[in-house]
Design an enzyme around this catalytic site. Structure first.
Site, PDB file in Angstrom:
ATOM      1  N   HIS A  29       0.825  -1.224   0.000  1.00 52.10           N
ATOM      2  CA  HIS A  29       0.000   0.000   0.000  1.00 52.10           C
ATOM      3  C   HIS A  29       0.860   1.275   0.000  1.00 52.10           C
ATOM      4  O   HIS A  29       0.327   2.368  -0.185  1.00 52.10           O
ATOM      5  CB  HIS A  29      -0.926   0.041   1.223  1.00 52.10           C
ATOM      6  CG  HIS A  29      -1.989  -1.012   1.193  1.00 52.10           C
ATOM      7  ND1 HIS A  29      -2.820  -1.198   0.113  1.00 52.10           N
ATOM      8  CD2 HIS A  29      -2.356  -1.950   2.114  1.00 52.10           C
ATOM      9  CE1 HIS A  29      -3.652  -2.200   0.367  1.00 52.10           C
ATOM     10  NE2 HIS A  29      -3.381  -2.685   1.564  1.00 52.10           N
TER      11      HIS A  29
ATOM     12  N   ASP B 101      -2.712 -10.398  -2.641  1.00 52.01           N
ATOM     13  CA  ASP B 101      -3.312  -9.915  -1.395  1.00 52.01           C
ATOM     14  C   ASP B 101      -4.765  -9.515  -1.691  1.00 52.01           C
ATOM     15  O   ASP B 101      -5.080  -9.070  -2.789  1.00 52.01           O
ATOM     16  CB  ASP B 101      -2.524  -8.694  -0.897  1.00 52.01           C
ATOM     17  CG  ASP B 101      -2.923  -8.250   0.494  1.00 52.01           C
ATOM     18  OD1 ASP B 101      -2.195  -8.577   1.453  1.00 52.01           O
ATOM     19  OD2 ASP B 101      -3.959  -7.561   0.621  1.00 52.01           O
TER      20      ASP B 101
ATOM     21  N   HIS C  32      -6.400  -7.047  -0.708  1.00 48.51           N
ATOM     22  CA  HIS C  32      -6.538  -5.604  -0.908  1.00 48.51           C
ATOM     23  C   HIS C  32      -5.743  -5.181  -2.141  1.00 48.51           C
ATOM     24  O   HIS C  32      -4.636  -5.695  -2.364  1.00 48.51           O
ATOM     25  CB  HIS C  32      -6.024  -4.849   0.325  1.00 48.51           C
ATOM     26  CG  HIS C  32      -6.695  -5.255   1.598  1.00 48.51           C
ATOM     27  ND1 HIS C  32      -6.126  -6.155   2.482  1.00 48.51           N
ATOM     28  CD2 HIS C  32      -7.899  -4.909   2.115  1.00 48.51           C
ATOM     29  CE1 HIS C  32      -6.958  -6.329   3.507  1.00 48.51           C
ATOM     30  NE2 HIS C  32      -8.035  -5.593   3.305  1.00 48.51           N
TER      31      HIS C  32
ATOM     32  N   ASP D  41      -4.662 -12.710   3.000  1.00 44.16           N
ATOM     33  CA  ASP D  41      -5.894 -12.259   3.642  1.00 44.16           C
ATOM     34  C   ASP D  41      -7.141 -12.455   2.776  1.00 44.16           C
ATOM     35  O   ASP D  41      -8.231 -12.041   3.163  1.00 44.16           O
ATOM     36  CB  ASP D  41      -5.774 -10.794   4.114  1.00 44.16           C
ATOM     37  CG  ASP D  41      -5.067  -9.909   3.109  1.00 44.16           C
ATOM     38  OD1 ASP D  41      -4.803 -10.361   1.975  1.00 44.16           O
ATOM     39  OD2 ASP D  41      -4.761  -8.751   3.458  1.00 44.16           O
TER      40      ASP D  41
HETATM   41 ZN   LIG Z   1      -4.218  -7.065   2.544  1.00 43.78          ZN
END
Ligand SMILES: [Zn+2]
Length: 291
Positions: A111, A148, A150, A229
């Site tokens: 991120h 991931d 996200h 995740d």
């Molecule tokens: Zn994540």
């Protein structure tokens, strides 16, 4: 990050425990990382951002970047060691000392944007690694794969429109950080999955999108942002992956690397917050990398 935070030291303990339980730990070659030379971080991050990160945090206090992301006295050193692990692993696969490497690092990185820390991430280890490999080894085709749950907004921010770099990613639609549905460059292959997506969707996505895209690119190095995740037991998101799905994804990526590189995979830990599921998923990932 503080007591009760999901991005906790116990994540690495859970991974070690799972690898030992499955008999993988003793079969792996373990290397401690050296801190990265900060000069290399400038390939991916602004000097202002790096200067802010380097400001010492007094022992026993936290410096908050956002409500979920904060630094303590050891965070900066951990960041340099995590990026150091990735470039060290790249050196090892490029020298042929190993075919595949997994970096069990914290904090994660995908991120972190060129000029901003966010979402538990401060420096984007995989983006740094990609730009490091392009410069140091004059590679012309480096693929970044991000599974991931996200979207890897930071990696996209840094690598979009960069020559010689391709990123393919999956993420759950509509959750943090809200990006990904409009790719920032032609070298971004983002796939949004609806809540609840699991094995069926993963198999279809790999066969229809990722694998043809990667095969057409003919990568000379694969870098994986390995977040776990998307697991059905993960508390932070709503996909339904299992350990078998992580094994399937990894097996497919190993096949791509075997065809074009040969080998040359560096994978780095991103998310994964249910400790048992994280341990089992990393073990499934590593078991395939080990083949
Ligand atoms: Zn994540």
């Amino acid at each position: 990050m503080g007591v009760g935070h999901p991005e906790c030291p116990e994540r690495l303990v859970a991974i070690e425990r799972a690898l030992k339980r499955q008999g993988l730990w003793s079969e792996l070659e373990h290397q401690a990382p050296e801190p990265i030379d900060v000069q290399w971080l400038k390939l991916a991050h602004t000097e202002d951002h790096l200067r802010r990160l380097a400001v010492p945090v007094p022992v026993g206090t936290f410096r908050h970047i956002d409500p979920d992301t904060c630094m303590n006295a050891q965070t900066y050193e951990a960041i340099l060691l995590a990026s150091g692990a990735v470039v060290q692993a790249i050196d090892a696969v490029m020298a042929g000392r190993t075919r595949h490497a997994f970096c069990a690092v914290r904090p994660p990185g995908h991120h972190a944007e060129r000029g901003a820390a966010m979402g538990f991430c401060f420096v984007n280890h995989i983006a740094v690694g990609a730009l490091y490999a392009r410069q140091k080894y004059a590679l012309e085709r480096i693929a970044v794969i991000d599974f991931d749950v996200h979207h890897g907004n930071g990696t996209e921010d840094i690598l979009a429109n960069e020559e010689g770099l391709l990123m393919v990613s999956l993420f759950q639609q509509g959750i943090y950080p809200g990006s990904g549905t409009r790719p920032k460059g032609p070298n971004m292959g983002n796939v949004a999955l609806p809540a609840g997506a699991g094995s069926r969707e993963i198999h279809a996505m790999l066969e229809e999108t990722w694998i043809p895209t990667l095969n057409a690119f003919e990568p000379q190095l694969l870098l994986i942002s390995a977040g776990f995740d998307a697991h059905r037991d993960d508390p932070l998101a709503g996909l339904a992956f299992t350990e078998d799905d992580y094994a399937f994804i990894t097996e497919a990526l190993v096949a791509v690397a075997d065809t074009f590189c040969p080998g040359r995979i560096v994978s780095s830990l991103e998310g994964g917050y249910n400790l048992d599921a994280l341990g089992r998923s990393v073990a499934a990932h590593i078991a395939q990398l080990q083949r």
